[in-house]
Design a protein around this motif. Structure first.
Motif, short mmCIF file in Angstrom:
data_model
loop_
_atom_site.label_atom_id
_atom_site.label_comp_id
_atom_site.label_asym_id
_atom_site.label_seq_id
_atom_site.Cartn_x
_atom_site.Cartn_y
_atom_site.Cartn_z
N LYS A 1 -8.93 -26.16 0.10
CA LYS A 1 -9.68 -27.04 -0.78
C LYS A 1 -8.85 -28.29 -1.04
O LYS A 1 -7.66 -28.19 -1.38
CB LYS A 1 -9.97 -26.32 -2.11
CG LYS A 1 -11.14 -26.91 -2.85
CD LYS A 1 -11.46 -26.01 -4.04
CE LYS A 1 -12.66 -26.56 -4.80
NZ LYS A 1 -12.93 -25.74 -5.99
N CYS A 2 -9.48 -29.41 -0.86
CA CYS A 2 -8.78 -30.66 -1.06
C CYS A 2 -8.33 -30.78 -2.50
O CYS A 2 -9.12 -30.56 -3.43
CB CYS A 2 -9.69 -31.82 -0.68
SG CYS A 2 -8.95 -33.42 -0.99
N SER A 3 -7.06 -31.11 -2.68
CA SER A 3 -6.52 -31.20 -4.03
C SER A 3 -6.96 -32.48 -4.73
O SER A 3 -6.72 -32.65 -5.92
CB SER A 3 -4.99 -31.16 -3.98
OG SER A 3 -4.56 -29.92 -3.49
N ASP A 4 -7.55 -33.36 -3.98
CA ASP A 4 -7.95 -34.63 -4.57
C ASP A 4 -9.43 -34.63 -4.94
O ASP A 4 -9.79 -34.77 -6.09
CB ASP A 4 -7.64 -35.75 -3.58
CG ASP A 4 -7.57 -37.10 -4.28
OD1 ASP A 4 -8.08 -37.18 -5.42
OD2 ASP A 4 -7.05 -38.05 -3.71
N CYS A 5 -10.26 -34.45 -3.95
CA CYS A 5 -11.69 -34.55 -4.20
C CYS A 5 -12.35 -33.19 -4.34
O CYS A 5 -13.50 -33.09 -4.74
CB CYS A 5 -12.37 -35.35 -3.09
SG CYS A 5 -12.41 -34.52 -1.51
N GLY A 6 -11.62 -32.12 -4.02
CA GLY A 6 -12.16 -30.78 -4.20
C GLY A 6 -13.05 -30.33 -3.06
O GLY A 6 -13.62 -29.24 -3.11
N TYR B 1 -4.99 -31.96 1.38
CA TYR B 1 -5.99 -33.00 1.29
C TYR B 1 -6.90 -32.97 2.51
O TYR B 1 -6.45 -32.62 3.60
CB TYR B 1 -5.33 -34.38 1.21
CG TYR B 1 -4.41 -34.52 0.02
CD1 TYR B 1 -4.93 -34.55 -1.27
CD2 TYR B 1 -3.05 -34.62 0.20
CE1 TYR B 1 -4.09 -34.68 -2.35
CE2 TYR B 1 -2.20 -34.75 -0.88
CZ TYR B 1 -2.72 -34.78 -2.15
OH TYR B 1 -1.89 -34.90 -3.23
N CYS B 2 -8.12 -33.36 2.29
CA CYS B 2 -9.02 -33.52 3.40
C CYS B 2 -8.63 -34.78 4.17
O CYS B 2 -7.76 -35.54 3.74
CB CYS B 2 -10.47 -33.60 2.91
SG CYS B 2 -10.86 -35.07 1.95
N ARG B 3 -9.30 -35.01 5.26
CA ARG B 3 -8.88 -36.14 6.10
C ARG B 3 -9.02 -37.47 5.36
O ARG B 3 -8.21 -38.36 5.52
CB ARG B 3 -9.74 -36.16 7.36
CG ARG B 3 -9.38 -35.02 8.27
CD ARG B 3 -10.06 -35.19 9.61
NE ARG B 3 -9.77 -34.05 10.47
CZ ARG B 3 -10.13 -33.98 11.74
NH1 ARG B 3 -10.80 -34.98 12.27
NH2 ARG B 3 -9.83 -32.94 12.47
N ASP B 4 -10.07 -37.56 4.59
CA ASP B 4 -10.29 -38.82 3.89
C ASP B 4 -9.19 -39.08 2.89
O ASP B 4 -8.65 -40.17 2.80
CB ASP B 4 -11.65 -38.78 3.17
CG ASP B 4 -12.79 -38.83 4.17
OD1 ASP B 4 -12.56 -39.27 5.31
OD2 ASP B 4 -13.90 -38.42 3.80
N CYS B 5 -8.86 -38.04 2.12
CA CYS B 5 -7.88 -38.22 1.06
C CYS B 5 -6.47 -38.27 1.64
O CYS B 5 -5.57 -38.86 1.03
CB CYS B 5 -7.99 -37.08 0.05
SG CYS B 5 -9.58 -37.07 -0.82
N TYR B 6 -6.28 -37.66 2.78
CA TYR B 6 -4.95 -37.67 3.38
C TYR B 6 -4.49 -39.09 3.68
O TYR B 6 -3.31 -39.40 3.63
CB TYR B 6 -4.96 -36.84 4.66
CG TYR B 6 -3.59 -36.70 5.25
CD1 TYR B 6 -2.66 -35.85 4.67
CD2 TYR B 6 -3.21 -37.42 6.39
CE1 TYR B 6 -1.40 -35.72 5.20
CE2 TYR B 6 -1.95 -37.30 6.92
CZ TYR B 6 -1.05 -36.44 6.33
OH TYR B 6 0.20 -36.33 6.86
ZN LIG Z 1 -10.43 -35.01 -0.35
#
Ligand SMILES: [Zn+2]
Length: 60
Positions: free
Chosen positions: A23-28, A44-49
């Motif tokens: 689970k992305c720690s930023d956007c969930g 993080y997901c790719r976007d948040c990474y």
């Molecule tokens: Zn994310």
């Protein structure tokens, strides 16, 4: 079935890469990472990474 051999070029491994859900720690958002998620480290997901890149360059 058609199998694509092109997976980015360069590193070629035998067999599919094992992906782990995290689970992305930023956007969930649920994402998959090619490593076992470390509970002590944010994932993080790719976007948040893109926004959370390590300050030092990766070494191999
Ligand atoms: Zn994310």
């Amino acid at each position: 079935m058609n199998q694509r051999r092109n997976d980015g070029g360069g590193f070629r491994s035998s067999g599919p890469r094992e992906m782990h859900k995290a689970k992305c720690s930023d956007c969930g958002k649920e994402t998959e990472v090619p490593f076992v998620p470390d509970p002590d480290r944010p994932v993080y997901c790719r976007d948040c990474y893109q926004n959370h890149r390590p300050s030092r360059p990766q070494r191999y």
